[in-house]
Design an enzyme around this catalytic site. Structure first.
Site, PDB file in Angstrom:
ATOM      1  N   HIS A 162       0.856  -1.180   0.000  1.00 58.10           N
ATOM      2  CA  HIS A 162       0.000   0.000   0.000  1.00 58.10           C
ATOM      3  C   HIS A 162       0.893   1.232   0.000  1.00 58.10           C
ATOM      4  O   HIS A 162       1.999   1.200   0.536  1.00 58.10           O
ATOM      5  CB  HIS A 162      -0.843   0.046   1.281  1.00 58.10           C
ATOM      6  CG  HIS A 162      -2.031  -0.860   1.274  1.00 58.10           C
ATOM      7  ND1 HIS A 162      -2.284  -1.752   2.281  1.00 58.10           N
ATOM      8  CD2 HIS A 162      -3.051  -0.984   0.402  1.00 58.10           C
ATOM      9  CE1 HIS A 162      -3.414  -2.395   2.018  1.00 58.10           C
ATOM     10  NE2 HIS A 162      -3.892  -1.947   0.889  1.00 58.10           N
ATOM     11  N   CYS A 249      -2.985   0.891   9.858  1.00 56.87           N
ATOM     12  CA  CYS A 249      -4.020  -0.021   9.339  1.00 56.87           C
ATOM     13  C   CYS A 249      -5.105  -0.365  10.351  1.00 56.87           C
ATOM     14  O   CYS A 249      -6.214  -0.730   9.967  1.00 56.87           O
ATOM     15  CB  CYS A 249      -3.387  -1.331   8.881  1.00 56.87           C
ATOM     16  SG  CYS A 249      -1.844  -1.136   7.996  1.00 56.87           S
TER      17      CYS A 249
HETATM   18  C1  CIR Z   1      -3.891  -7.165   3.558  1.00 49.33           C
HETATM   19  O1  CIR Z   1      -3.070  -7.688   2.796  1.00 49.33           O
HETATM   20  O2  CIR Z   1      -4.898  -6.608   3.156  1.00 49.33           O
HETATM   21  C2  CIR Z   1      -3.627  -7.232   5.036  1.00 49.33           C
HETATM   22  N1  CIR Z   1      -2.977  -8.477   5.352  1.00 49.33           N
HETATM   23  C3  CIR Z   1      -2.782  -6.090   5.502  1.00 49.33           C
HETATM   24  C4  CIR Z   1      -3.503  -4.767   5.368  1.00 49.33           C
HETATM   25  C5  CIR Z   1      -2.662  -3.635   5.778  1.00 49.33           C
HETATM   26  N2  CIR Z   1      -3.430  -2.450   5.758  1.00 49.33           N
HETATM   27  C6  CIR Z   1      -2.941  -1.267   5.476  1.00 49.33           C
HETATM   28  O3  CIR Z   1      -1.782  -1.137   5.102  1.00 49.33           O
HETATM   29  N3  CIR Z   1      -3.779  -0.241   5.545  1.00 49.33           N
END
Ligand code: CIR
Length: 254
Positions: A162, A249
């Site tokens: 991201h 997150c």
């Molecule tokens: C994913 O791959 O969607 C989750 N394991 C990690 C999400 C991380 N979220 C973020 O960076 N906002």
């Protein structure tokens, strides 16, 4: 970052199956719960009112509430994750946002994950990634305009999940970035503090009121932030790091 509220979701037992890049083992549920509890306590200690939603077993990554929506004091925007296993999370969080915000808009087409969106004082940066496409980014710009905000599309370098995996706001005019994001054009003239390569996983730091939350295994980043005169708080993140997540997150903040 002068937030007064945060919305979190408790981890489910299924968090051990969270998405990750690579075939390493996921985290233990107890370890994620411990990190989540410390995070919620940190936000409360900084004066925020914290609401924690019930866990969702069907959605292993639903602890990462930052991705299905974007919130501002004036309203929320429901997003549409580019990860098929996460697409249902938005419908789960929508009723709560309808209760909490004066208006709730939706992305009309395309895909955007909130982790690709960095809100700076002057604009909202939307990073294209495997999760966020051009159509979604443009739809988000339309929704942001309805809330009186200006959005701008930027590129996320290959290999960064991201956009915000690689950057975080330290103060109004200063952003911490991994070397791949050290680009004047991306940040519209903001000052950049480059995170050392061996601590790149810690670039997803989180400014909350007068404090920057930083993963405890990233002492050099803490030193860099403190050198800018901003207090830091160290938090455990090694379990959520196993499923590619960092400090931004785990909450929606406004
Ligand atoms: C994913 O791959 O969607 C989750 N394991 C990690 C999400 C991380 N979220 C973020 O960076 N906002």
């Amino acid at each position: 970052y002068d937030f007064t509220h945060a919305l979190l979701r408790a981890p489910s037992q299924s968090v051990t199956q969270g998405l990750r890049d690579g075939d390493h083992d996921g985290p233990a549920y107890d370890d994620v719960l411990r990190e989540h509890t410390a995070y919620a306590a940190a936000l409360r200690s900084l004066g925020l009112a914290v609401e924690i939603l019930e866990p969702l077993e069907d959605y292993p990554d639903s602890i990462f509430v930052e991705d299905p929506a974007l919130v501002f004091g004036e309203g929320a925007i429901l997003l549409n994750s580019g990860a098929p296993s996460r697409a249902g999370e938005v419908a789960e969080i929508a009723p709560t946002l309808e209760r909490l915000f004066p208006q709730v808009l939706s992305l009309i087409e395309g895909h955007v994950d909130g982790g690709d969106v960095l809100v700076t004082p002057g604009e909202v940066l939307i990073g294209l990634s495997a999760r966020t496409d051009q159509t979604g980014a443009e739809a988000l710009i339309v929704a942001l305009a309805q809330l009186g905000r200006k959005g701008r599309v930027v590129a996320t370098p290959a290999g960064v999940l991201h956009f915000k995996t690689g950057c975080g706001l330290i103060e109004e005019e200063t952003v911490a970035v991994v070397a791949e994001l050290d680009d004047d054009a991306l940040f519209g003239g903001m000052r950049r503090v480059i995170v050392p390569a061996e601590e790149a996983a810690g670039a997803n730091l989180l400014r909350v009121r007068d404090t920057v939350l930083v993963g405890e295994e990233f002492p050099r980043i803490r030193d860099l932030v403190e050198a800018h005169g901003v207090t830091t708080m160290a938090l455990p993140v090694s379990a959520i790091g196993k499923i590619d997540a960092g400090l931004s997150c785990m909450s929606l903040r406004w």
